[in-house]
Design an enzyme around this catalytic site. Structure first.
Site, PDB file in Angstrom:
ATOM      1  N   ARG A 167     -19.865 -32.164 -22.510  1.00 32.38           N
ATOM      2  CA  ARG A 167     -19.168 -31.328 -21.722  1.00 32.38           C
ATOM      3  C   ARG A 167     -19.717 -31.811 -20.302  1.00 32.38           C
ATOM      4  O   ARG A 167     -19.615 -31.350 -19.405  1.00 32.38           O
ATOM      5  CB  ARG A 167     -20.221 -30.279 -22.052  1.00 32.38           C
ATOM      6  CG  ARG A 167     -19.355 -29.575 -23.091  1.00 32.38           C
ATOM      7  CD  ARG A 167     -18.995 -29.972 -24.508  1.00 32.38           C
ATOM      8  NE  ARG A 167     -17.889 -28.715 -25.487  1.00 32.38           N
ATOM      9  CZ  ARG A 167     -18.866 -28.254 -26.148  1.00 32.38           C
ATOM     10  NH1 ARG A 167     -20.055 -28.460 -27.032  1.00 32.38           N
ATOM     11  NH2 ARG A 167     -18.298 -27.729 -26.763  1.00 32.38           N
ATOM     12  N   ASP A 337     -16.783 -28.824 -37.524  1.00 27.59           N
ATOM     13  CA  ASP A 337     -17.011 -26.609 -36.836  1.00 27.59           C
ATOM     14  C   ASP A 337     -15.877 -26.057 -36.703  1.00 27.59           C
ATOM     15  O   ASP A 337     -15.372 -26.990 -35.584  1.00 27.59           O
ATOM     16  CB  ASP A 337     -17.852 -27.226 -36.204  1.00 27.59           C
ATOM     17  CG  ASP A 337     -18.386 -27.993 -34.511  1.00 27.59           C
ATOM     18  OD1 ASP A 337     -17.820 -28.878 -34.928  1.00 27.59           O
ATOM     19  OD2 ASP A 337     -18.817 -27.710 -33.343  1.00 27.59           O
ATOM     20  N   GLU A 338     -15.835 -25.007 -36.591  1.00 26.94           N
ATOM     21  CA  GLU A 338     -15.134 -24.591 -35.197  1.00 26.94           C
ATOM     22  C   GLU A 338     -13.793 -24.530 -35.156  1.00 26.94           C
ATOM     23  O   GLU A 338     -13.269 -24.762 -33.955  1.00 26.94           O
ATOM     24  CB  GLU A 338     -15.826 -24.382 -34.030  1.00 26.94           C
ATOM     25  CG  GLU A 338     -17.184 -23.263 -34.441  1.00 26.94           C
ATOM     26  CD  GLU A 338     -18.309 -23.355 -32.293  1.00 26.94           C
ATOM     27  OE1 GLU A 338     -18.342 -22.084 -32.447  1.00 26.94           O
ATOM     28  OE2 GLU A 338     -18.088 -24.578 -32.248  1.00 26.94           O
ATOM     29  N   TRP A 404     -25.891 -25.165 -38.808  1.00 26.48           N
ATOM     30  CA  TRP A 404     -26.752 -24.621 -37.561  1.00 26.48           C
ATOM     31  C   TRP A 404     -26.351 -23.256 -37.993  1.00 26.48           C
ATOM     32  O   TRP A 404     -26.620 -22.148 -36.783  1.00 26.48           O
ATOM     33  CB  TRP A 404     -25.766 -25.093 -36.697  1.00 26.48           C
ATOM     34  CG  TRP A 404     -24.429 -24.457 -36.322  1.00 26.48           C
ATOM     35  CD1 TRP A 404     -22.743 -25.830 -37.403  1.00 26.48           C
ATOM     36  CD2 TRP A 404     -23.427 -23.870 -35.763  1.00 26.48           C
ATOM     37  NE1 TRP A 404     -21.603 -24.877 -37.214  1.00 26.48           N
ATOM     38  CE2 TRP A 404     -22.195 -23.779 -36.236  1.00 26.48           C
ATOM     39  CE3 TRP A 404     -24.048 -22.313 -34.929  1.00 26.48           C
ATOM     40  CZ2 TRP A 404     -21.083 -23.149 -35.609  1.00 26.48           C
ATOM     41  CZ3 TRP A 404     -22.755 -22.230 -34.067  1.00 26.48           C
ATOM     42  CH2 TRP A 404     -20.981 -22.080 -34.819  1.00 26.48           C
ATOM     43  N   TYR A 431     -31.044 -23.637 -31.463  1.00 26.27           N
ATOM     44  CA  TYR A 431     -30.363 -24.342 -29.643  1.00 26.27           C
ATOM     45  C   TYR A 431     -31.287 -24.407 -28.676  1.00 26.27           C
ATOM     46  O   TYR A 431     -31.105 -23.558 -27.906  1.00 26.27           O
ATOM     47  CB  TYR A 431     -29.008 -23.819 -30.458  1.00 26.27           C
ATOM     48  CG  TYR A 431     -28.273 -24.041 -31.223  1.00 26.27           C
ATOM     49  CD1 TYR A 431     -28.475 -25.062 -32.103  1.00 26.27           C
ATOM     50  CD2 TYR A 431     -26.727 -23.935 -30.925  1.00 26.27           C
ATOM     51  CE1 TYR A 431     -27.277 -25.482 -32.779  1.00 26.27           C
ATOM     52  CE2 TYR A 431     -26.068 -24.307 -31.458  1.00 26.27           C
ATOM     53  CZ  TYR A 431     -25.931 -25.276 -32.719  1.00 26.27           C
ATOM     54  OH  TYR A 431     -24.870 -25.817 -33.916  1.00 26.27           O
ATOM     55  N   TRP A 481     -26.735 -28.473 -26.387  1.00 19.19           N
ATOM     56  CA  TRP A 481     -25.181 -28.330 -26.376  1.00 19.19           C
ATOM     57  C   TRP A 481     -24.805 -28.189 -24.406  1.00 19.19           C
ATOM     58  O   TRP A 481     -26.178 -27.723 -24.034  1.00 19.19           O
ATOM     59  CB  TRP A 481     -24.749 -27.233 -26.513  1.00 19.19           C
ATOM     60  CG  TRP A 481     -24.591 -27.061 -28.217  1.00 19.19           C
ATOM     61  CD1 TRP A 481     -24.936 -26.058 -28.751  1.00 19.19           C
ATOM     62  CD2 TRP A 481     -23.751 -27.940 -28.585  1.00 19.19           C
ATOM     63  NE1 TRP A 481     -24.847 -26.409 -30.030  1.00 19.19           N
ATOM     64  CE2 TRP A 481     -24.084 -27.207 -29.925  1.00 19.19           C
ATOM     65  CE3 TRP A 481     -22.218 -28.392 -28.817  1.00 19.19           C
ATOM     66  CZ2 TRP A 481     -23.138 -28.296 -31.475  1.00 19.19           C
ATOM     67  CZ3 TRP A 481     -21.831 -29.423 -29.847  1.00 19.19           C
ATOM     68  CH2 TRP A 481     -22.831 -29.186 -31.233  1.00 19.19           C
ATOM     69  N   GLU A 483     -22.753 -27.399 -22.160  1.00 25.27           N
ATOM     70  CA  GLU A 483     -21.966 -26.367 -21.227  1.00 25.27           C
ATOM     71  C   GLU A 483     -22.391 -26.026 -19.717  1.00 25.27           C
ATOM     72  O   GLU A 483     -21.847 -26.096 -18.890  1.00 25.27           O
ATOM     73  CB  GLU A 483     -21.817 -24.725 -22.065  1.00 25.27           C
ATOM     74  CG  GLU A 483     -20.560 -25.185 -23.403  1.00 25.27           C
ATOM     75  CD  GLU A 483     -20.866 -25.309 -24.303  1.00 25.27           C
ATOM     76  OE1 GLU A 483     -22.295 -25.778 -24.166  1.00 25.27           O
ATOM     77  OE2 GLU A 483     -20.617 -24.776 -25.404  1.00 25.27           O
TER      78      GLU A 483
HETATM   79  C1  ACM Z   1     -21.549 -25.950 -33.470  1.00 27.50           C
HETATM   80  O1  ACM Z   1     -22.335 -25.252 -32.129  1.00 27.50           O
HETATM   81  N1  ACM Z   1     -20.709 -25.347 -32.841  1.00 27.50           N
HETATM   82  C2  ACM Z   1     -22.011 -27.227 -34.109  1.00 27.50           C
END
Ligand code: ACM
Ligand code: ZN
Length: 619
Positions: A167, A337-338, A404, A431, A481, A483
């Site tokens: 990101r 994921d996702e 997660w 997280y 993460w 972002e």
């Molecule tokens: C995740 O938070 N998409 C692993």
């Protein structure tokens, strides 16, 4: 009887309080399994010899020399033999029969010398980190270290930190600095999230477009992450960066010296916009529909690779082969994921694969994809890790799960119950991309608040598991993460001090954790130490959390003030001035007029403002 009691009293006076005082003298993080002090001390100075086993000298001596220099301004001499009895020494001893676990150690400080013994390199490294935490904050050439015995073992073998560099790309020097700092808190796994929709960050020789095109995106700086327009083909792509294979080798070698295993993540089949932008033939539809740019921000439709085309698997096989050669870790993380499966539902290749393999739905198609990728990973003699979505459909037998999700998903429980080795990185507790103080005074980020104490208080082993299932919990990881963390400074702000809390969760026994002790350790030692290392740690621990309710009947606001840090006073003002210890001390909730501007801060006994002043205009 009296004599007996007075003996005990005398003993307590001599040993009890004395031990207590000295136990607080050091601020170990993570807290060791046991520390016992005795009389006397060792004087570490320029005359101290450092004894390192011959076979570890190449790896350990440059590291130790650098740390003695940077911590204490000492240039010490090294040898592989214990010096004669007159000389002071610090001895690192490898002892296969030492009664410690992997990466555990014994640290014995006596007036004549210090010894650190362990079964393995990791244990010696970790023992040294404990010793370093007896060093003062100032670089003095001479240190008195209390005589003591530390016996210590890790609770978990996986004590991880994840960094998302897709990101926002972060330079290799920054990554190395984090590995250096985190390893001093006995973190031993660096999970490197190298690819996602907004950038592919690792050079793959066979597929140069992954970094020629996939590492760069159009500049949308200043536009909110989730509002960013997609890029056009013509726009210049100026934001990004990537690591060459030489960079990767350098980071891996640097981490190895610090007992840190680097685990690469290549996130497929979803989160792959940068991949399909670089190689559109791996998307479900053929050109000309498949023509993409790297995502500029949050929105990234059409970001899954095709699960039906055989070319997807030959491509991934090549990528995994290059990745396997670069990273000595036994693991490769393949994401999983996702995955948005909208295109799979319409794609002729995906539908054919479904029909040919008797798959019921797209969840089973995801399992088919994951199992094929798993074969590619196994072909490189590696173990596959995937996010817990890989459990859906038919699962992924033999894989390791990174759990997660929470809420209706309970992979922290179901993965071990189904026999999967599992790494916990609960988004609710670990997280650390979530803000860590009152959202009104924190930088932009996901609005859920994850304060330091919540990270610290987490137990990654669910009580629902049987003793056998608990053994499948490999450990714990804090995940950052990217972002909302465009700069290295901002990444550090999010990482510290919560990475230290996670490190203690991962290393120390739950019964040895103590929030007040941890908070003091940060204040008295680790915050200043991090500052000395030029690490931009957050002081949000010292924020005041304001909240209020409107009493409509009386036309008043009822204000509540809280703080996470314990043992301090809150002072506030209602007249727009910055609070000081001359202002009003908060004792309990109070009433005031609506529309008042409230300002509050946390102060220590010396009257020093500890965190930021929080400001809130009441409605
Ligand atoms: C995740 O938070 N998409 C692993
Ligand atoms: Zn497809």
């Amino acid at each position: 009887m009296f004599r007996y009691l007075s003996c005990i009293l005398f003993f307590l006076l001599l040993v009890g309080p004395n031990t207590q005082v000295r136990a607080q003298k050091y601020h170990f993080v993570p807290q060791p399994e046991s520390v016992s002090f005795s009389e006397g001390h060792f004087v570490l100075d320029k005359n101290t010899k450092v004894v390192v086993p011959k076979k570890l000298q190449g790896m350990l001596i440059p590291y130790l020399a650098e740390k003695f220099k940077s911590d204490l301004d000492l240039d010490l001499t090294f040898s592989y033999r214990r010096p004669d009895s007159q000389e002071k020494y610090i001895e690192f001893k490898l002892d296969k029969r030492a009664s410690v676990k992997e990466e555990g150690y014994h640290l014995v400080v006596e007036p004549g010398g210090i010894s650190i013994s362990a079964k393995d390199y990791g244990g010696l490294f970790n023992g040294f980190q404990t010793l370093r935490q007896t060093f003062p904050l100032e670089k003095t050439g001479t240190v008195q270290i209390s005589a003591m015995v530390v016996k210590d073992n890790p609770r978990f073998g996986w004590r991880g930190i994840m960094l998302d560099v897709s990101r926002h790309f972060q330079p290799k020097e920054f990554v190395m600095k984090q590995i250096d700092v985190l390893s001093s808190y006995k973190v031993n796994k660096f999970h490197w999230h190298l690819t996602d929709d907004q950038g592919w960050r690792i050079e793959i020789k066979k597929y140069p477009n992954l970094t020629k095109k996939g590492a760069w995106r159009a500049d949308r700086t200043g536009v909110a992450w989730w509002q960013r327009e997609q890029a056009t083909a013509e726009e210049p792509k100026t934001v990004g960066g990537f690591y060459t294979q030489e960079d990767i080798k350098q980071v891996v070698a640097y981490a190895q010296v610090r007992n840190v295993e680097v685990i690469p993540e290549i996130d497929v089949p979803g989160h792959s916009k940068a991949l399909v932008a670089s190689y559109p033939h791996l998307f479900c539809y053929d050109e000309p529909e498949a023509h993409f740019e790297v995502a500029t921000g949050g929105k990234a439709p059409d970001n899954a690779v095709c699960a039906g085309k055989e070319s997807t698997y030959s491509f991934l096989g090549d990528v995994i082969e290059e990745i396997a050669a670069l990273f000595p870790s036994k693991y490769i993380h393949i994401g999983g994921d996702e995955c948005n499966k909208t295109n799979w539902k319409k794609c002729p290749y995906c539908q054919k694969a479904k029909a040919d393999n008797g798959l019921e739905n797209e969840e089973e198609l995801q399992s088919y994809f994951i199992q094929k990728v798993h074969k590619l990973v196994k072909a490189q003699n590696k173990t596959m890790i995937g996010w817990d979505e890989i459990l859906s459909g038919n699962g992924a037998p033999g894989a390791t799960i990174m759990a997660w999700r929470r809420g209706k998903y309970t992979p922290q429980i179901t993965a071990p119950q189904n026999g999967y080795p599992t790494i916990m990185t609960s988004y609710k507790y670990m997280y650390i991309s979530q803000v860590q103080g009152p959202s009104i005074s924190e930088p932009e980020g996901p609005k859920v608040v994850l304060p330091l104490s919540k990270v610290y208080g987490h137990d990654p082993v669910p009580q629902e598991l049987t003793e056998e299932e608990k053994k499948l919990v490999l450990g714990n990881q804090a995940s950052l993460w990217g972002e909302f963390t465009p700069t290295p400074e901002h990444c550090e702000y999010m990482l510290y001090p919560r990475a230290l809390a996670s490190a203690e969760v991962s290393w120390s026994l739950p019964e040895n954790k103590d929030w007040i002790r941890f908070q003091r350790a940060l204040e008295d030692y680790h915050f200043p130490l991090l500052e000395r290392k030029k690490v931009n740690a957050s002081k949000s621990l010292f924020s005041v959390y304001p909240s209020y309710a409107i009493d409509e009947l009386h036309g008043q606001a009822i204000v509540y003030l809280q703080a996470e840090a314990q043992g301090y006073d809150i002072y506030y003002t209602l007249n727009g001035e910055d609070p000081s210890t001359e202002s009003i001390k908060y004792v309990k909730e109070f009433k005031t007029a609506p529309k008042t501007l409230l300002k509050a801060g946390l102060f220590n006994k010396e009257g020093k403002l500890l965190g930021k002043i929080v400001e809130l205009r009441l409605k």
